[in-house]
Design a protein around this motif. Structure first.
Motif, PDB file in Angstrom:
ATOM      1  N   VAL A 142       0.837  -1.207   0.000  1.00  0.00           N
ATOM      2  CA  VAL A 142       0.000   0.000   0.000  1.00  0.00           C
ATOM      3  C   VAL A 142       0.865   1.248   0.000  1.00  0.00           C
ATOM      4  O   VAL A 142       0.561   2.249  -0.675  1.00  0.00           O
ATOM      5  CB  VAL A 142      -0.935  -0.004   1.232  1.00  0.00           C
ATOM      6  N   PHE A 143       1.979   1.188   0.733  1.00  0.00           N
ATOM      7  CA  PHE A 143       2.810   2.377   0.893  1.00  0.00           C
ATOM      8  C   PHE A 143       3.791   2.567  -0.260  1.00  0.00           C
ATOM      9  O   PHE A 143       4.609   3.497  -0.233  1.00  0.00           O
ATOM     10  CB  PHE A 143       3.531   2.314   2.243  1.00  0.00           C
ATOM     11  N   ALA A 144       3.682   1.709  -1.263  1.00  0.00           N
ATOM     12  CA  ALA A 144       4.444   1.905  -2.500  1.00  0.00           C
ATOM     13  C   ALA A 144       3.549   2.469  -3.596  1.00  0.00           C
ATOM     14  O   ALA A 144       4.025   2.768  -4.696  1.00  0.00           O
ATOM     15  CB  ALA A 144       5.055   0.585  -2.961  1.00  0.00           C
ATOM     16  N   GLU A 145       2.268   2.606  -3.305  1.00  0.00           N
ATOM     17  CA  GLU A 145       1.330   3.128  -4.292  1.00  0.00           C
ATOM     18  C   GLU A 145       1.600   4.613  -4.561  1.00  0.00           C
ATOM     19  O   GLU A 145       2.053   5.355  -3.674  1.00  0.00           O
ATOM     20  CB  GLU A 145      -0.108   2.962  -3.798  1.00  0.00           C
ATOM     21  N   ASP A 146       1.301   5.030  -5.779  1.00  0.00           N
ATOM     22  CA  ASP A 146       1.478   6.431  -6.161  1.00  0.00           C
ATOM     23  C   ASP A 146       0.278   7.237  -5.663  1.00  0.00           C
ATOM     24  O   ASP A 146      -0.583   7.671  -6.429  1.00  0.00           O
ATOM     25  CB  ASP A 146       1.605   6.542  -7.685  1.00  0.00           C
ATOM     26  N   LEU A 147       0.224   7.387  -4.359  1.00  0.00           N
ATOM     27  CA  LEU A 147      -0.865   8.099  -3.708  1.00  0.00           C
ATOM     28  C   LEU A 147      -0.284   9.079  -2.702  1.00  0.00           C
ATOM     29  O   LEU A 147       0.832   8.907  -2.212  1.00  0.00           O
ATOM     30  CB  LEU A 147      -1.781   7.119  -2.953  1.00  0.00           C
ATOM     31  N   HIS A 148      -1.058  10.093  -2.350  1.00  0.00           N
ATOM     32  CA  HIS A 148      -0.673  10.973  -1.257  1.00  0.00           C
ATOM     33  C   HIS A 148      -0.562  10.126   0.006  1.00  0.00           C
ATOM     34  O   HIS A 148      -1.297   9.154   0.199  1.00  0.00           O
ATOM     35  CB  HIS A 148      -1.730  12.063  -1.074  1.00  0.00           C
ATOM     36  N   ALA A 149       0.360  10.486   0.883  1.00  0.00           N
ATOM     37  CA  ALA A 149       0.581   9.695   2.093  1.00  0.00           C
ATOM     38  C   ALA A 149      -0.694   9.514   2.903  1.00  0.00           C
ATOM     39  O   ALA A 149      -0.947   8.437   3.462  1.00  0.00           O
ATOM     40  CB  ALA A 149       1.653  10.357   2.958  1.00  0.00           C
ATOM     41  N   ALA A 150      -1.540  10.547   2.953  1.00  0.00           N
ATOM     42  CA  ALA A 150      -2.789  10.437   3.711  1.00  0.00           C
ATOM     43  C   ALA A 150      -3.696   9.371   3.112  1.00  0.00           C
ATOM     44  O   ALA A 150      -4.344   8.604   3.833  1.00  0.00           O
ATOM     45  CB  ALA A 150      -3.506  11.779   3.740  1.00  0.00           C
ATOM     46  N   ASP A 151      -3.722   9.284   1.789  1.00  0.00           N
ATOM     47  CA  ASP A 151      -4.551   8.278   1.129  1.00  0.00           C
ATOM     48  C   ASP A 151      -3.971   6.884   1.309  1.00  0.00           C
ATOM     49  O   ASP A 151      -4.709   5.897   1.392  1.00  0.00           O
ATOM     50  CB  ASP A 151      -4.704   8.611  -0.353  1.00  0.00           C
ATOM     51  N   GLN A 152      -2.650   6.787   1.373  1.00  0.00           N
ATOM     52  CA  GLN A 152      -2.029   5.491   1.667  1.00  0.00           C
ATOM     53  C   GLN A 152      -2.452   5.001   3.057  1.00  0.00           C
ATOM     54  O   GLN A 152      -2.786   3.827   3.235  1.00  0.00           O
ATOM     55  CB  GLN A 152      -0.504   5.613   1.612  1.00  0.00           C
ATOM     56  N   VAL A 153      -2.447   5.911   4.021  1.00  0.00           N
ATOM     57  CA  VAL A 153      -2.844   5.543   5.384  1.00  0.00           C
ATOM     58  C   VAL A 153      -4.291   5.096   5.416  1.00  0.00           C
ATOM     59  O   VAL A 153      -4.634   4.077   6.038  1.00  0.00           O
ATOM     60  CB  VAL A 153      -2.613   6.720   6.359  1.00  0.00           C
ATOM     61  N   ARG A 154      -5.157   5.839   4.748  1.00  0.00           N
ATOM     62  CA  ARG A 154      -6.579   5.475   4.738  1.00  0.00           C
ATOM     63  C   ARG A 154      -6.777   4.108   4.086  1.00  0.00           C
ATOM     64  O   ARG A 154      -7.590   3.300   4.550  1.00  0.00           O
ATOM     65  CB  ARG A 154      -7.386   6.548   4.012  1.00  0.00           C
ATOM     66  N   LEU A 155      -6.041   3.855   3.029  1.00  0.00           N
ATOM     67  CA  LEU A 155      -6.147   2.561   2.356  1.00  0.00           C
ATOM     68  C   LEU A 155      -5.661   1.439   3.277  1.00  0.00           C
ATOM     69  O   LEU A 155      -6.266   0.363   3.338  1.00  0.00           O
ATOM     70  CB  LEU A 155      -5.333   2.582   1.061  1.00  0.00           C
ATOM     71  N   ALA A 156      -4.583   1.688   3.999  1.00  0.00           N
ATOM     72  CA  ALA A 156      -4.072   0.681   4.933  1.00  0.00           C
ATOM     73  C   ALA A 156      -5.093   0.391   6.032  1.00  0.00           C
ATOM     74  O   ALA A 156      -5.319  -0.774   6.394  1.00  0.00           O
ATOM     75  CB  ALA A 156      -2.759   1.157   5.547  1.00  0.00           C
ATOM     76  N   PHE A 157      -5.730   1.421   6.547  1.00  0.00           N
ATOM     77  CA  PHE A 157      -6.762   1.189   7.557  1.00  0.00           C
ATOM     78  C   PHE A 157      -7.956   0.443   6.963  1.00  0.00           C
ATOM     79  O   PHE A 157      -8.614  -0.332   7.651  1.00  0.00           O
ATOM     80  CB  PHE A 157      -7.209   2.503   8.194  1.00  0.00           C
ATOM     81  N   GLY A 158      -8.219   0.681   5.684  1.00  0.00           N
ATOM     82  CA  GLY A 158      -9.265  -0.093   5.018  1.00  0.00           C
ATOM     83  C   GLY A 158      -8.914  -1.570   4.982  1.00  0.00           C
ATOM     84  O   GLY A 158      -9.772  -2.437   5.192  1.00  0.00           O
ATOM     85  N   LEU A 159      -7.639  -1.868   4.734  1.00  0.00           N
ATOM     86  CA  LEU A 159      -7.192  -3.269   4.775  1.00  0.00           C
ATOM     87  C   LEU A 159      -7.344  -3.845   6.182  1.00  0.00           C
ATOM     88  O   LEU A 159      -7.712  -5.010   6.351  1.00  0.00           O
ATOM     89  CB  LEU A 159      -5.735  -3.378   4.336  1.00  0.00           C
ATOM     90  N   LEU A 160      -7.060  -3.028   7.178  1.00  0.00           N
ATOM     91  CA  LEU A 160      -7.236  -3.484   8.556  1.00  0.00           C
ATOM     92  C   LEU A 160      -8.699  -3.824   8.824  1.00  0.00           C
ATOM     93  O   LEU A 160      -9.005  -4.861   9.424  1.00  0.00           O
ATOM     94  CB  LEU A 160      -6.754  -2.408   9.522  1.00  0.00           C
ATOM     95  N   ASP A 161      -9.604  -2.967   8.361  1.00  0.00           N
ATOM     96  CA  ASP A 161     -11.036  -3.244   8.535  1.00  0.00           C
ATOM     97  C   ASP A 161     -11.437  -4.526   7.817  1.00  0.00           C
ATOM     98  O   ASP A 161     -12.235  -5.317   8.325  1.00  0.00           O
ATOM     99  CB  ASP A 161     -11.866  -2.080   7.988  1.00  0.00           C
ATOM    100  N   LEU A 162     -10.887  -4.716   6.648  1.00  0.00           N
ATOM    101  CA  LEU A 162     -11.257  -5.862   5.821  1.00  0.00           C
ATOM    102  C   LEU A 162     -10.672  -7.166   6.352  1.00  0.00           C
ATOM    103  O   LEU A 162     -11.367  -8.190   6.410  1.00  0.00           O
ATOM    104  CB  LEU A 162     -10.775  -5.617   4.383  1.00  0.00           C
TER     105      LEU A 162
END
Length: 250
Positions: free
Chosen positions: A48-68
């Motif tokens: 997730v943290f290698a994605e070409d996204l703003h750092a805030a969006d990377q964090v949100r995506l990671a938390f989404g993985l945690l929820d999932l």
């Protein structure tokens, strides 16, 4: 909000060729190999943290993985990213992610375990982490008495054993202003004594303990009062103290 980020994480995994099936997960590369949620977390969460996204969006995506996935390893990858050479993650998004999940009605074991063994046991991060997830707004939590923030308070207090006493004492005292939090304060004190890295000041902790409105048959209440009265600070630094207390109180 959690549902949205969870679905975003599901779509992201699908883009990686990973999908959920009845009994677990599968990847396009090995469709006949069933994966557990823990394996998915270990194999893909860091990407997730290698994605070409703003750092805030990377964090949100990671938390989404945690929820999932509901796997502690996702929180490890979040912390690894926060400690990377690039730069710390956006603190507002990071801690808001923790607070939201501590307030949610669903189980939060992965989140509380992460706080306990990663953020709270590390004295380099425990003060900031404790302040962000509870210390900064405990006055408001006690005053407003809203269900979700109280749920967060209980969860944080119960796993706060490793946090330095000087950092958490005022929060404990403030939490005592609401009887609904007394049990959580007790469990925080108990963990402060029993945790390997637990921290408390015996006299101050005993004074707090004596002010808690708890059932007289609360498990370990008498033993904790006994060791604190004797001036013991920690189970592991005073081998035998707890056993002595058990014998004395039986």
């Amino acid at each position: 909000m959690e549902r949205q980020v969870e679905e975003a994480a599901r779509r992201w995994l699908a883009d990686q060729g990973v999908s959920q099936v009845r009994d677990g997960w599968v990847s396009d590369e090995e469709p006949d190999v069933l994966l557990t949620a823990n394996q998915v977390a270990h194999y893909w969460a860091g990407d997730v943290f290698a994605e070409d996204l703003h750092a805030a969006d990377q964090v949100r995506l990671a938390f989404g993985l945690l929820d999932l996935l509901d796997e502690y390893w996702v929180t490890c990858e979040i912390r690894f990213a926060n400690e990377s050479a690039e730069a710390p993650l956006p603190a507002d998004v990071l801690w808001d992610g923790y607070r939201q999940r501590l307030e949610a009605g669903r189980e939060a074991e992965a989140v509380t375990y992460s706080l306990w063994v990663d953020w709270f046991e590390d004295h380099g991060t425990s003060a900031t982490a404790f302040a962000e997830v509870l210390g900064n707004d405990i006055d408001r939590v006690v005053a407003e008495r809203s269900e979700a923030p109280l749920r967060r308070a209980r969860r944080v207090l119960e796993c706060s054993g490793p946090v330095r006493w000087t950092v958490k004492e005022l929060t404990y005292r403030t939490a005592m202003g609401l009887p609904d939090l007394h049990s959580a304060v007790f469990h925080g004190l108990l963990a402060s004594f029993h945790d390997v890295y637990g921290d408390l000041e015996p006299a101050a902790a005993r004074a707090l303990l004596d002010q808690l409105d708890l059932p007289t048959n609360t498990q370990h209440l008498a033993e904790l009062r006994h060791v604190l009265a004797a001036g013991y600070e920690n189970h592991f630094r005073s081998p035998g103290a707890w056993d002595d207390a058990v014998r004395s109180c039986s």
